[in-house]
Design a protein around this motif. Structure first.
Motif, PDB file in Angstrom:
ATOM      1  N   ASP A   1     -10.586  -4.237  -8.950  1.00 54.70           N
ATOM      2  CA  ASP A   1     -11.467  -4.261  -7.777  1.00 54.70           C
ATOM      3  C   ASP A   1     -10.822  -5.028  -6.634  1.00 54.70           C
ATOM      4  O   ASP A   1     -10.943  -4.652  -5.468  1.00 54.70           O
ATOM      5  CB  ASP A   1     -12.828  -4.877  -8.132  1.00 54.70           C
TER       6      ASP A   1
ATOM      7  N   ARG B   1      -2.937  -3.604 -11.464  1.00 54.25           N
ATOM      8  CA  ARG B   1      -3.003  -2.218 -11.921  1.00 54.25           C
ATOM      9  C   ARG B   1      -2.752  -2.122 -13.423  1.00 54.25           C
ATOM     10  O   ARG B   1      -1.953  -2.860 -13.981  1.00 54.25           O
ATOM     11  CB  ARG B   1      -1.952  -1.390 -11.190  1.00 54.25           C
TER      12      ARG B   1
ATOM     13  N   ASN C   1       0.824  -1.209   0.000  1.00 59.82           N
ATOM     14  CA  ASN C   1       0.000   0.000   0.000  1.00 59.82           C
ATOM     15  C   ASN C   1       0.859   1.259   0.000  1.00 59.82           C
ATOM     16  O   ASN C   1       0.620   2.196   0.760  1.00 59.82           O
ATOM     17  CB  ASN C   1      -0.993   0.015   1.152  1.00 59.82           C
TER      18      ASN C   1
ATOM     19  N   THR D   1      -6.384   3.179  -4.591  1.00 59.37           N
ATOM     20  CA  THR D   1      -7.378   4.004  -5.271  1.00 59.37           C
ATOM     21  C   THR D   1      -6.837   4.431  -6.637  1.00 59.37           C
ATOM     22  O   THR D   1      -5.625   4.568  -6.824  1.00 59.37           O
ATOM     23  CB  THR D   1      -7.714   5.272  -4.462  1.00 59.37           C
ATOM     24  N   ASP D   2      -7.741   4.636  -7.576  1.00 58.83           N
ATOM     25  CA  ASP D   2      -7.362   5.123  -8.898  1.00 58.83           C
ATOM     26  C   ASP D   2      -6.956   6.591  -8.789  1.00 58.83           C
ATOM     27  O   ASP D   2      -7.500   7.334  -7.974  1.00 58.83           O
ATOM     28  CB  ASP D   2      -8.532   4.992  -9.871  1.00 58.83           C
TER      29      ASP D   2
ATOM     30  N   HIS E   1      -6.749   0.618 -10.764  1.00 58.18           N
ATOM     31  CA  HIS E   1      -6.502  -0.607 -10.013  1.00 58.18           C
ATOM     32  C   HIS E   1      -7.695  -1.546 -10.133  1.00 58.18           C
ATOM     33  O   HIS E   1      -8.835  -1.094 -10.259  1.00 58.18           O
ATOM     34  CB  HIS E   1      -6.237  -0.276  -8.542  1.00 58.18           C
TER      35      HIS E   1
ATOM     36  N   LYS F   1      -8.171  -2.855  -4.980  1.00 62.59           N
ATOM     37  CA  LYS F   1      -8.806  -1.809  -4.170  1.00 62.59           C
ATOM     38  C   LYS F   1      -9.304  -2.369  -2.847  1.00 62.59           C
ATOM     39  O   LYS F   1      -9.112  -1.762  -1.788  1.00 62.59           O
ATOM     40  CB  LYS F   1      -9.962  -1.175  -4.940  1.00 62.59           C
TER      41      LYS F   1
END
Length: 162
Positions: free
Chosen positions: A135, A101, A43, A144-145, A133, A138
């Motif tokens: 689902d 991604r 992350n 997050t996009d 990215h 996420k």
């Protein structure tokens, strides 16, 4: 014992006022040498270990059109996909997916060639990059996009080694 499988292919077409270039890159890293997948699953924090079985696929296209002796416009497009096939985590709420991604990049440049023998030129342009990215990425990693964009300008010339 881990290995990296890398395929890189490229081609170029030169016409009178137009130059087209295409590159393809596929990398199957049993240990994530680039660190992009490792960073995603951490992350975007500092990661302490490398992901296993990371895969990267990239397509890159560049077109340069000379509309005047010293002037050209350049368009560059790139799409890259990052996958983690070594994922051993259980799925949480969404179906498990190795694809993490997709990033898409667009660049448009206006260039003026100051000195042809050294390929010295000045340029102004815009660079945009969109990150999407899956689902699963996420839900599992809290990604997050997002997108970035910036206006660029500068002076450029290739390094020549004799």
């Amino acid at each position: 014992d881990k290995s990296v499988q890398l395929i890189q292919l490229g081609n170029q077409l030169k016409l009178n006022k137009l130059k087209l270039q295409y590159d393809f890159k596929y990398s199957n890293d049993q240990i994530d040498r680039l660190g992009q997948v490792s960073m995603l699953i951490a992350n975007n924090d500092v990661y302490t270990t490398r992901a296993l079985d990371a895969r990267y696929t990239e397509h890159w296209l560049r077109a340069v059109y000379f509309f005047h002796k010293n002037w050209s416009i350049t368009g560059i497009g790139m799409i890259a996909q990052d996958s983690w096939n070594g994922n051993t985590l259980p799925a949480i709420g969404t179906a498990k997916d190795s694809h993490l991604r997709t990033s898409v990049s667009y660049t448009a440049l206006l260039e003026y060639y100051i000195y042809w023998p050294q390929n010295l030129r000045i340029f102004v342009g815009y660079v945009s990059r969109d990150y999407s990215h899956s689902d699963y990425a996420k839900a599992e990693f809290g990604l997050t996009d997002f997108n970035t964009g910036q206006l660029v300008f500068g002076l450029i010339t290739p390094l020549v080694f004799y």
